[in-house]
Design an enzyme around this catalytic site. Structure first.
Site, PDB file in Angstrom:
ATOM      1  N   CYS A 170      -8.512  -5.031 -10.076  1.00 14.52           N
ATOM      2  CA  CYS A 170      -8.134  -3.928 -10.970  1.00 14.52           C
ATOM      3  C   CYS A 170      -7.703  -2.767 -10.075  1.00 14.52           C
ATOM      4  CB  CYS A 170      -9.373  -3.580 -11.803  1.00 14.52           C
ATOM      5  SG  CYS A 170      -9.088  -2.328 -13.036  1.00 14.52           S
TER       6      CYS A 170
ATOM      7  N   CYS B  11      -5.275   0.420   6.335  1.00 13.34           N
ATOM      8  CA  CYS B  11      -5.498   1.872   6.460  1.00 13.34           C
ATOM      9  C   CYS B  11      -6.783   2.322   5.773  1.00 13.34           C
ATOM     10  CB  CYS B  11      -4.303   2.640   5.903  1.00 13.34           C
ATOM     11  SG  CYS B  11      -4.204   2.660   4.094  1.00 13.34           S
TER      12      CYS B  11
ATOM     13  N   CYS C 204       0.359   3.025   3.597  1.00 15.55           N
ATOM     14  CA  CYS C 204       0.745   2.455   4.902  1.00 15.55           C
ATOM     15  C   CYS C 204       1.760   1.330   4.813  1.00 15.55           C
ATOM     16  CB  CYS C 204      -0.500   1.979   5.656  1.00 15.55           C
ATOM     17  SG  CYS C 204      -1.131   0.381   5.094  1.00 15.55           S
TER      18      CYS C 204
ATOM     19  N   CYS D 272       0.847  -1.198   0.000  1.00 18.30           N
ATOM     20  CA  CYS D 272       0.000   0.000   0.000  1.00 18.30           C
ATOM     21  C   CYS D 272       0.882   1.248   0.000  1.00 18.30           C
ATOM     22  CB  CYS D 272      -0.892  -0.021   1.239  1.00 18.30           C
ATOM     23  SG  CYS D 272      -1.885   1.466   1.432  1.00 18.30           S
TER      24      CYS D 272
HETATM   25 FE    FE Z   1      -2.796   0.878   3.494  1.00 16.57          FE
END
Ligand code: FE
Length: 140
Positions: free
Chosen positions: A120, A100, A51, A48
């Site tokens: 996607c 997050c 985070c 991510c």
């Molecule tokens: Fe995250």
């Protein structure tokens, strides 16, 4: 999964680039065909962008022809969370980072084997960590 990272909107605005904030926190979508990970085949883990939570492995990435990076499955079932999304007159399943709550993209039931799913995902919502490199989580 590691402890969740839940920050205020102001804090996210400070930490993210304007485009990251627009997609991750305001459920935006990057333009098709322009994402930095579109053709990437480098081995590693996609985490991510907000985070650092590990989300997808390079081995599950495939060429969908849609203009967005696509995966057949998340790294683990609890890496992402799925939510009903009825925006824009469509019924879709939104995919968020489970740590997050950052918006990643959507999942559709038209993917290749073995799952038949197509995650996607916006490039801007992810960072690529090369195979063997350490993965470090962002903390509060
Ligand atoms: Fe995250």
């Amino acid at each position: 999964m590691a402890d969740r990272l839940l920050l205020s909107d102001d804090e996210w605005k400070k930490r993210l680039s304007p485009e990251e904030y627009r997609v991750l926190r305001q459920h935006g979508t990057e333009s098709p065909g322009v994402g930095c990970f579109l053709g990437t085949k480098d081995p590693g883990t996609y985490v991510c962008a907000a985070c650092g939570n590990p989300l997808f492995k390079s081995g599950e990435k495939f060429e969908s022809g849609t203009g967005w990076p696509s995966f057949t499955s998340p790294l683990t079932p609890d890496a992402v969370s799925e939510h009903h999304d009825r925006s824009y007159g469509m019924v879709r399943t939104e995919v968020r980072c489970a740590r997050c709550d950052g918006h990643l993209g959507h999942v559709f039931p038209d993917g290749p084997p073995p799952t038949g799913l197509r995650y996607c995902i916006n490039s801007v919502s992810m960072k690529h960590v090369p195979e063997g490199a350490p993965i470090s989580l962002v903390t509060a």
